[in-house]
Design a protein around this motif. Structure first.
Motif, mmCIF file in Angstrom:
data_model
loop_
_atom_site.group_PDB
_atom_site.id
_atom_site.type_symbol
_atom_site.label_atom_id
_atom_site.label_comp_id
_atom_site.label_asym_id
_atom_site.label_seq_id
_atom_site.Cartn_x
_atom_site.Cartn_y
_atom_site.Cartn_z
ATOM 1 N N HIS A 1 6.169 4.343 2.751
ATOM 2 C CA HIS A 1 5.241 5.466 2.616
ATOM 3 C C HIS A 1 4.899 5.705 1.145
ATOM 4 O O HIS A 1 3.734 5.960 0.794
ATOM 5 C CB HIS A 1 5.867 6.718 3.236
ATOM 6 N N SER B 1 -0.006 -1.258 8.882
ATOM 7 C CA SER B 1 -0.637 0.008 9.253
ATOM 8 C C SER B 1 0.189 0.740 10.301
ATOM 9 O O SER B 1 0.320 1.972 10.269
ATOM 10 C CB SER B 1 -2.050 -0.237 9.777
ATOM 11 N N ASP C 1 4.269 8.078 8.160
ATOM 12 C CA ASP C 1 3.525 9.313 7.903
ATOM 13 C C ASP C 1 3.892 10.389 8.922
ATOM 14 O O ASP C 1 4.056 11.571 8.573
ATOM 15 C CB ASP C 1 2.026 9.018 7.952
ATOM 16 N N GLY D 1 2.712 2.638 -0.053
ATOM 17 C CA GLY D 1 1.348 2.672 0.458
ATOM 18 C C GLY D 1 0.469 3.676 -0.262
ATOM 19 O O GLY D 1 -0.746 3.472 -0.387
ATOM 20 N N ARG D 2 1.066 4.761 -0.758
ATOM 21 C CA ARG D 2 0.285 5.809 -1.429
ATOM 22 C C ARG D 2 0.294 5.695 -2.950
ATOM 23 O O ARG D 2 -0.274 6.535 -3.661
ATOM 24 C CB ARG D 2 0.808 7.185 -1.017
ATOM 25 N N CYS E 1 -4.070 1.541 2.422
ATOM 26 C CA CYS E 1 -2.677 1.729 2.013
ATOM 27 C C CYS E 1 -1.774 0.597 2.503
ATOM 28 O O CYS E 1 -0.775 0.275 1.863
ATOM 29 C CB CYS E 1 -2.156 3.063 2.525
ATOM 30 N N ARG F 1 1.208 10.077 -6.275
ATOM 31 C CA ARG F 1 0.907 9.398 -5.016
ATOM 32 C C ARG F 1 -0.380 9.978 -4.420
ATOM 33 O O ARG F 1 -0.726 11.139 -4.669
ATOM 34 C CB ARG F 1 2.049 9.596 -4.006
ATOM 35 N N LEU G 1 3.140 2.252 8.581
ATOM 36 C CA LEU G 1 2.721 3.384 7.762
ATOM 37 C C LEU G 1 2.392 4.601 8.616
ATOM 38 O O LEU G 1 2.689 5.734 8.238
ATOM 39 C CB LEU G 1 1.516 3.002 6.908
ATOM 40 N N ASP G 2 1.766 4.378 9.757
ATOM 41 C CA ASP G 2 1.484 5.489 10.674
ATOM 42 C C ASP G 2 2.778 6.159 11.109
ATOM 43 O O ASP G 2 2.872 7.396 11.162
ATOM 44 C CB ASP G 2 0.724 4.986 11.901
ATOM 45 N N SER H 1 -2.517 11.391 1.108
ATOM 46 C CA SER H 1 -2.322 10.877 2.461
ATOM 47 C C SER H 1 -2.683 9.401 2.490
ATOM 48 O O SER H 1 -3.305 8.873 1.556
ATOM 49 C CB SER H 1 -3.185 11.655 3.465
ATOM 50 N N CYS H 2 -2.300 8.741 3.554
ATOM 51 C CA CYS H 2 -2.578 7.311 3.689
ATOM 52 C C CYS H 2 -4.040 7.104 4.084
ATOM 53 O O CYS H 2 -4.612 7.896 4.828
ATOM 54 C CB CYS H 2 -1.674 6.694 4.754
ATOM 55 N N ASP H 3 -4.646 6.024 3.576
ATOM 56 C CA ASP H 3 -5.993 5.668 3.976
ATOM 57 C C ASP H 3 -5.989 4.244 4.529
ATOM 58 O O ASP H 3 -4.939 3.626 4.678
ATOM 59 C CB ASP H 3 -6.988 5.834 2.821
#
Length: 204
Positions: free
Chosen positions: A10, A46, A53, A13-14, A30, A22, A49-50, A25-27
């Protein structure tokens, strides 16, 4: 260990080049850094990461349970994925009731328990969840290690899927009654493929 890895993912990714801050939020991009570092596909990055998050932002109580070691990652993922169509307050209430029970239940039973609680909180939840899944409907061809392939109709409306399966079964049974000795499973596949590849066009 799973919780620490997800937390690290996390942060990675950010992360922003040359900066200590950071992203909030993730896009969609990320997962690229995670994929490059760990040798994962973008899809897997992804997906992780989901989950990260959810555990760190949306449902921290599930993340705390994973970090403490009394909830495993598959059940943590189940709680996150099964509550994504719920309002945040309803998702937290589901976790409050189901989380203490989850360690002693198999994943299938956790899913059933979440459905019971979620439906009681939000009667429209199941219908909304179904519509969301149907909006992702797709056909996927996946190669297998043996050199064959799996053709999948994913998130099809259930009535259409049942009707399609019934038609294939009925046609395969009719062919079988003509004396064809091909095993019925293989015969169903052959009938289904012939219906799709155009080779039976115009035939009764």
């Amino acid at each position: 260990a799973s919780a620490e890895l997800l937390e690290g993912i996390h942060h990675l990714g950010r992360a922003q080049a040359g900066r200590t801050e950071r992203l909030a939020s993730c896009d969609e991009f990320c997962g690229d850094e995670v994929a490059a570092l760990l040798g994962w596909s973008r899809t897997m990055s992804s997906r992780k990461l989901d989950l990260a998050d959810d555990l760190l932002v949306r449902l921290p109580e599930v993340g705390d349970a994973l970090y403490a070691g009394w909830l495993d990652e598959p059940k943590a993922r189940t709680l996150c994925e099964q509550t994504r169509d719920l309002a945040d307050d309803h998702a937290h209430e589901v976790c409050r009731l189901v989380l203490p029970e989850a360690p002693g239940l198999p994943v299938g039973a956790v899913i059933e328990r979440i459905a019971q609680v979620a439906t009681a909180l939000d009667p429209d939840w199941a219908q909304r969840r179904r519509r969301r899944a149907e909006a992702r409907a797709r056909v996927i061809l996946t190669p297998t290690p043996s050199g064959t392939a799996n053709l999948s109709f994913c998130d099809a409306p259930a009535p259409d899927g049942i009707a399609s399966q019934a038609r294939i079964d009925a046609l395969a049974a009719a062919v079988r009654h003509l004396g064809v000795l091909t095993p019925i499973g293989v015969l169903r596949l052959q009938v289904g493929m012939r219906l799709l590849d155009g080779s039976t066009a115009g035939m009764d």
